[in-house]
Design a protein around this motif. Structure first.
Motif, PDB file in Angstrom:
ATOM      1  N   ILE A  49      48.913   5.939  22.934  1.00  0.00           N
ATOM      2  CA  ILE A  49      50.105   5.967  22.093  1.00  0.00           C
ATOM      3  C   ILE A  49      50.692   4.563  22.185  1.00  0.00           C
ATOM      4  O   ILE A  49      50.810   4.012  23.271  1.00  0.00           O
ATOM      5  CB  ILE A  49      51.149   6.974  22.620  1.00  0.00           C
ATOM      6  CG1 ILE A  49      50.604   8.391  22.620  1.00  0.00           C
ATOM      7  CG2 ILE A  49      52.427   6.879  21.791  1.00  0.00           C
ATOM      8  CD1 ILE A  49      51.499   9.371  23.373  1.00  0.00           C
ATOM      9  N   LEU A  50      51.076   3.994  21.055  1.00  0.00           N
ATOM     10  CA  LEU A  50      51.734   2.693  21.034  1.00  0.00           C
ATOM     11  C   LEU A  50      53.108   2.852  20.406  1.00  0.00           C
ATOM     12  O   LEU A  50      53.243   3.407  19.315  1.00  0.00           O
ATOM     13  CB  LEU A  50      50.923   1.679  20.223  1.00  0.00           C
ATOM     14  CG  LEU A  50      51.627   0.351  19.919  1.00  0.00           C
ATOM     15  CD1 LEU A  50      51.946  -0.405  21.204  1.00  0.00           C
ATOM     16  CD2 LEU A  50      50.787  -0.495  18.991  1.00  0.00           C
ATOM     17  N   ILE A  51      54.108   2.368  21.114  1.00  0.00           N
ATOM     18  CA  ILE A  51      55.462   2.304  20.564  1.00  0.00           C
ATOM     19  C   ILE A  51      55.738   0.822  20.315  1.00  0.00           C
ATOM     20  O   ILE A  51      56.022   0.074  21.249  1.00  0.00           O
ATOM     21  CB  ILE A  51      56.512   2.878  21.540  1.00  0.00           C
ATOM     22  CG1 ILE A  51      56.176   4.312  21.911  1.00  0.00           C
ATOM     23  CG2 ILE A  51      57.905   2.777  20.926  1.00  0.00           C
ATOM     24  CD1 ILE A  51      57.018   4.857  23.030  1.00  0.00           C
ATOM     25  N   PRO A  52      55.593   0.370  19.059  1.00  0.00           N
ATOM     26  CA  PRO A  52      55.860  -1.041  18.780  1.00  0.00           C
ATOM     27  C   PRO A  52      57.351  -1.330  18.916  1.00  0.00           C
ATOM     28  O   PRO A  52      58.175  -0.486  18.566  1.00  0.00           O
ATOM     29  CB  PRO A  52      55.379  -1.231  17.346  1.00  0.00           C
ATOM     30  CG  PRO A  52      55.336   0.128  16.760  1.00  0.00           C
ATOM     31  CD  PRO A  52      55.213   1.111  17.883  1.00  0.00           C
ATOM     32  N   VAL A  53      57.682  -2.501  19.434  1.00  0.00           N
ATOM     33  CA  VAL A  53      59.094  -2.796  19.671  1.00  0.00           C
ATOM     34  C   VAL A  53      59.444  -4.239  19.294  1.00  0.00           C
ATOM     35  O   VAL A  53      58.630  -5.145  19.405  1.00  0.00           O
ATOM     36  CB  VAL A  53      59.480  -2.576  21.151  1.00  0.00           C
ATOM     37  CG1 VAL A  53      59.434  -1.117  21.515  1.00  0.00           C
ATOM     38  CG2 VAL A  53      58.605  -3.373  22.086  1.00  0.00           C
ATOM     39  N   ALA A  54      60.639  -4.418  18.814  1.00  0.00           N
ATOM     40  CA  ALA A  54      61.281  -5.717  18.658  1.00  0.00           C
ATOM     41  C   ALA A  54      62.579  -5.584  19.441  1.00  0.00           C
ATOM     42  O   ALA A  54      63.571  -5.046  18.950  1.00  0.00           O
ATOM     43  CB  ALA A  54      61.543  -6.022  17.192  1.00  0.00           C
ATOM     44  N   LEU A  55      62.564  -5.977  20.684  1.00  0.00           N
ATOM     45  CA  LEU A  55      63.653  -5.670  21.607  1.00  0.00           C
ATOM     46  C   LEU A  55      64.894  -6.524  21.379  1.00  0.00           C
ATOM     47  O   LEU A  55      64.838  -7.742  21.474  1.00  0.00           O
ATOM     48  CB  LEU A  55      63.171  -5.840  23.044  1.00  0.00           C
ATOM     49  CG  LEU A  55      61.965  -4.977  23.429  1.00  0.00           C
ATOM     50  CD1 LEU A  55      61.511  -5.298  24.834  1.00  0.00           C
ATOM     51  CD2 LEU A  55      62.285  -3.511  23.286  1.00  0.00           C
ATOM     52  N   GLN A  56      66.012  -5.833  21.092  1.00  0.00           N
ATOM     53  CA  GLN A  56      67.302  -6.496  20.971  1.00  0.00           C
ATOM     54  C   GLN A  56      68.410  -5.450  20.922  1.00  0.00           C
ATOM     55  O   GLN A  56      68.238  -4.372  20.364  1.00  0.00           O
ATOM     56  CB  GLN A  56      67.350  -7.389  19.735  1.00  0.00           C
ATOM     57  CG  GLN A  56      67.046  -6.663  18.444  1.00  0.00           C
ATOM     58  CD  GLN A  56      66.972  -7.613  17.274  1.00  0.00           C
ATOM     59  OE1 GLN A  56      67.464  -8.728  17.340  1.00  0.00           O
ATOM     60  NE2 GLN A  56      66.370  -7.171  16.196  1.00  0.00           N
ATOM     61  N   GLY A  57      69.511  -5.758  21.545  1.00  0.00           N
ATOM     62  CA  GLY A  57      70.718  -4.937  21.488  1.00  0.00           C
ATOM     63  C   GLY A  57      70.505  -3.456  21.724  1.00  0.00           C
ATOM     64  O   GLY A  57      69.863  -3.045  22.685  1.00  0.00           O
ATOM     65  N   ALA A  58      71.051  -2.634  20.812  1.00  0.00           N
ATOM     66  CA  ALA A  58      70.964  -1.177  20.935  1.00  0.00           C
ATOM     67  C   ALA A  58      69.513  -0.707  20.872  1.00  0.00           C
ATOM     68  O   ALA A  58      69.140   0.265  21.520  1.00  0.00           O
ATOM     69  CB  ALA A  58      71.777  -0.507  19.835  1.00  0.00           C
ATOM     70  N   HIS A  59      68.696  -1.428  20.103  1.00  0.00           N
ATOM     71  CA  HIS A  59      67.278  -1.060  20.019  1.00  0.00           C
ATOM     72  C   HIS A  59      66.602  -1.216  21.385  1.00  0.00           C
ATOM     73  O   HIS A  59      65.792  -0.381  21.783  1.00  0.00           O
ATOM     74  CB  HIS A  59      66.575  -1.916  18.961  1.00  0.00           C
ATOM     75  CG  HIS A  59      65.169  -1.508  18.715  1.00  0.00           C
ATOM     76  ND1 HIS A  59      64.137  -2.398  18.693  1.00  0.00           N
ATOM     77  CD2 HIS A  59      64.601  -0.286  18.501  1.00  0.00           C
ATOM     78  CE1 HIS A  59      63.003  -1.760  18.460  1.00  0.00           C
ATOM     79  NE2 HIS A  59      63.263  -0.479  18.353  1.00  0.00           N
ATOM     80  N   LEU A  60      66.948  -2.264  22.111  1.00  0.00           N
ATOM     81  CA  LEU A  60      66.413  -2.467  23.454  1.00  0.00           C
ATOM     82  C   LEU A  60      66.780  -1.283  24.347  1.00  0.00           C
ATOM     83  O   LEU A  60      65.928  -0.733  25.049  1.00  0.00           O
ATOM     84  CB  LEU A  60      66.948  -3.769  24.045  1.00  0.00           C
ATOM     85  CG  LEU A  60      66.639  -4.023  25.522  1.00  0.00           C
ATOM     86  CD1 LEU A  60      65.137  -4.074  25.769  1.00  0.00           C
ATOM     87  CD2 LEU A  60      67.298  -5.311  25.982  1.00  0.00           C
ATOM     88  N   ASP A  61      68.030  -0.856  24.293  1.00  0.00           N
ATOM     89  CA  ASP A  61      68.472   0.284  25.101  1.00  0.00           C
ATOM     90  C   ASP A  61      67.693   1.549  24.736  1.00  0.00           C
ATOM     91  O   ASP A  61      67.280   2.311  25.604  1.00  0.00           O
ATOM     92  CB  ASP A  61      69.968   0.533  24.915  1.00  0.00           C
ATOM     93  CG  ASP A  61      70.820  -0.627  25.419  1.00  0.00           C
ATOM     94  OD1 ASP A  61      70.319  -1.411  26.256  1.00  0.00           O
ATOM     95  OD2 ASP A  61      71.970  -0.748  24.959  1.00  0.00           O
TER      96      ASP A  61
END
Length: 121
Positions: free
Chosen positions: A40-52
Motif C-alpha cells: 500500500i502506498l500513501i503518497p504525501v506532500a507534507l505540510q501543515g495540517a496535511h502533515l498532521d
C-alpha cells in the motif's frame, strides 16, 4: 529495499517512509531469484495540517499492523483505511523493476543477500 530484505513471506512491514510516501509492504512469495511483493502506498506532500493528517494515518497503520504475521493483515488494513492494495509484482534477479513511472535500482542485489541470510541460519 531494506524493509523488503528483512521480511519473510507472509510478513508485513512496519510503515516505511520513502520519498514517494509511506509504504506498508508484504512479501507473498520468495523463490530462488525472485520475490512477489504487494504494498500500500500513501503518497504525501507534507505540510501543515496535511502533515498532521499523514502522521496520524501512519500511526494508525503502525497500530493496526504492528507485529502481525497473518498475511490477511495487509488486506484488512487497506479496507479499514479505505486504501488500495497494489497488484502483485514479480521482482527477478538481474532485471530492472518499474513501479509506475519509477525505476527501482539494484533489485538484483537483495534476492542473493536473502539466500545468503537463509544459508547462515
Amino acid at each position: 529495499m531494506r524493509a523488503v530484505r528483512s521480511l519473510k513471506p507472509g510478513a508485513l512491514s512496519a510503515p516505511v517512509p520513502t520519498r514517494f510516501g509511506y509504504h506498508l509492504i508484504r512479501i507473498d512469495q520468495a523463490k530462488a531469484d525472485s520475490v512477489k511483493v504487494r504494498h500500500i502506498l500513501i503518497p504525501v506532500a507534507l505540510q501543515g495540517a496535511h502533515l498532521d493528517q499523514v502522521e496520524a494515518r501512519a500511526d494508525t497503520l503502525e497500530r493496526l499492523a504492528a507485529e502481525r504475521s497473518d498475511p490477511t493483515t495487509l488486506d484488512t488494513v487497506a479496507r479499514r483505511l479505505k486504501l488500495q492494495v497494489s497488484p502483485e509484482y514479480r521482482v527477478t534477479e538481474n532485471q530492472g523493476f518499474m513501479l509506475g513511472d519509477y525505476r527501482i535500482p539494484d533489485v538484483s542485489v537483495w534476492p542473493s543477500r536473502r539466500r545468503s541470510a537463509k544459508r547462515a541460519r
